[in-house]
Design a protein around this motif. Sequence first.
Motif, PDB file in Angstrom:
ATOM      1  N   ALA A 198       0.856  -1.191   0.000  1.00  0.00           N
ATOM      2  CA  ALA A 198       0.000   0.000   0.000  1.00  0.00           C
ATOM      3  C   ALA A 198       0.886   1.234   0.000  1.00  0.00           C
ATOM      4  O   ALA A 198       1.667   1.449   0.925  1.00  0.00           O
ATOM      5  CB  ALA A 198      -0.912   0.002   1.225  1.00  0.00           C
ATOM      6  N   GLY A 199       0.772   2.019  -1.064  1.00  0.00           N
ATOM      7  CA  GLY A 199       1.631   3.174  -1.233  1.00  0.00           C
ATOM      8  C   GLY A 199       2.673   2.880  -2.292  1.00  0.00           C
ATOM      9  O   GLY A 199       3.645   2.167  -2.041  1.00  0.00           O
ATOM     10  N   GLY A 207       7.751   2.787  -1.686  1.00  0.00           N
ATOM     11  CA  GLY A 207       7.067   1.542  -2.024  1.00  0.00           C
ATOM     12  C   GLY A 207       7.838   0.736  -3.051  1.00  0.00           C
ATOM     13  O   GLY A 207       7.912  -0.497  -2.967  1.00  0.00           O
ATOM     14  N   ALA A 208       8.440   1.430  -4.015  1.00  0.00           N
ATOM     15  CA  ALA A 208       9.229   0.743  -5.034  1.00  0.00           C
ATOM     16  C   ALA A 208      10.444   0.055  -4.424  1.00  0.00           C
ATOM     17  O   ALA A 208      10.826  -1.050  -4.837  1.00  0.00           O
ATOM     18  CB  ALA A 208       9.671   1.736  -6.108  1.00  0.00           C
ATOM     19  N   VAL A 209      11.061   0.693  -3.423  1.00  0.00           N
ATOM     20  CA  VAL A 209      12.213   0.085  -2.739  1.00  0.00           C
ATOM     21  C   VAL A 209      11.789  -1.195  -2.030  1.00  0.00           C
ATOM     22  O   VAL A 209      12.469  -2.225  -2.115  1.00  0.00           O
ATOM     23  CB  VAL A 209      12.830   1.083  -1.744  1.00  0.00           C
ATOM     24  N   ILE A 219      -1.446  -4.529  -5.036  1.00  0.00           N
ATOM     25  CA  ILE A 219      -0.875  -3.226  -4.727  1.00  0.00           C
ATOM     26  C   ILE A 219      -1.999  -2.209  -4.652  1.00  0.00           C
ATOM     27  O   ILE A 219      -3.049  -2.375  -5.272  1.00  0.00           O
ATOM     28  CB  ILE A 219       0.189  -2.787  -5.755  1.00  0.00           C
ATOM     29  N   CYS A 220      -1.750  -1.140  -3.880  1.00  0.00           N
ATOM     30  CA  CYS A 220      -2.814  -0.176  -3.607  1.00  0.00           C
ATOM     31  C   CYS A 220      -2.264   1.237  -3.626  1.00  0.00           C
ATOM     32  O   CYS A 220      -1.235   1.517  -3.012  1.00  0.00           O
ATOM     33  CB  CYS A 220      -3.419  -0.501  -2.241  1.00  0.00           C
ATOM     34  N   VAL A 240       2.392  -4.325   3.392  1.00  0.00           N
ATOM     35  CA  VAL A 240       3.491  -3.397   3.646  1.00  0.00           C
ATOM     36  C   VAL A 240       2.951  -1.991   3.427  1.00  0.00           C
ATOM     37  O   VAL A 240       2.505  -1.654   2.323  1.00  0.00           O
ATOM     38  CB  VAL A 240       4.679  -3.676   2.713  1.00  0.00           C
ATOM     39  N   LEU A 241       2.976  -1.171   4.469  1.00  0.00           N
ATOM     40  CA  LEU A 241       2.407   0.167   4.416  1.00  0.00           C
ATOM     41  C   LEU A 241       3.494   1.201   4.141  1.00  0.00           C
ATOM     42  O   LEU A 241       4.402   1.403   4.955  1.00  0.00           O
ATOM     43  CB  LEU A 241       1.705   0.508   5.730  1.00  0.00           C
ATOM     44  N   CYS A 242       3.407   1.865   2.995  1.00  0.00           N
ATOM     45  CA  CYS A 242       4.333   2.932   2.603  1.00  0.00           C
ATOM     46  C   CYS A 242       3.533   4.195   2.336  1.00  0.00           C
ATOM     47  O   CYS A 242       3.714   4.862   1.309  1.00  0.00           O
ATOM     48  CB  CYS A 242       5.122   2.515   1.363  1.00  0.00           C
TER      49      CYS A 242
END
Length: 327
Positions: A9-10, A15-17, A32-33, A70-72
């Motif tokens: 998410a993000g 998020g790309a990393v 993905i969100c 995974v929250l980004c």
Amino acid sequence: MAEPRLALAGCGTVGAVHAERLVAEGGQIVAICDPDAEALSRIARLLPQRPQLFRSEQDLLASGEVDAIVLCTPHARHASQIEAALNAGVHVLCEKPFVTHHETGVALVQKAKEKNLALFVSYTRRARGHARFLQAAVGKIGPVRFVSVLRCQPWLQAHGRTWRMQESEGGGFLRDAGASVLDLTLRLIPETVSAAQVELYRGGSAAVDVCASVRLQFRSGGRAELTLLGDAPETQERILVIGERGTAGWCQREGAPAELYLKQEGSPQETPDPALYRIPTPDIAFLTALRSGRRFDADTASDLYDGATALPTIALVERLYQEAQWG
């Protein structure tokens, strides 16, 4: 458990990393969100298998298609998103600095343990060789009398048009990049902060802090001073640790070799390779824990990246903002 089904998410730079690290470890990102369709497409192209696309984390969690997320996302949104994920029975890896209020963090950590779900926080600095070495050095030169930190980077130039410039989204350099070095400082001097002073400065028309000067006094008498500059023309970091029996330090500048040293009283100076001290990143630790079928309840020892370990830093950052003098 079977190979965990991961969601991201993000879909911005951070998020790309995370996506790159998880894919490199063989992780399966199935969803993905992001509210930005272009960002969704950009991350989707990085993944080996096309994921499901969602515009909101509520729809993602309601799908029942993921085991972990995974929250980004912006800092101020973490608390509600973590709570929603835990209520859905989904494990969480959250970008630092976790949440913006200590009391909220305590409640979320407790909820995760009650539900036997992982709640990890991505303090990647804890995995880096120089940080690991400096912590080990404390045992050789301590007790620590003084820690000095300089961190500067073109943060304002990079994020001047993003949510990091909005107070309502949890923006600000101290809360964003500063949290990492505050976290390390508390690990170098793991004691109660008895007194704290902070001066915050806005840069140009920014509505949030871009620079900070922090002074901390610890219960044993140790002190720390941190200078955080988010409008610098280059990225640079210097850390000096002065103990009763020696000193240790770290310096890194763009385009120059990193320098790490330890000088114990009466001994020659050591200049170790920081790469030798690295450990798995939060992404790898999170994925490994899920794959192992680990327990995460209150009877289980905390992991290095467990949300509970992030609470002292959250409490300090919240205190600094409350007591700050603005320049």
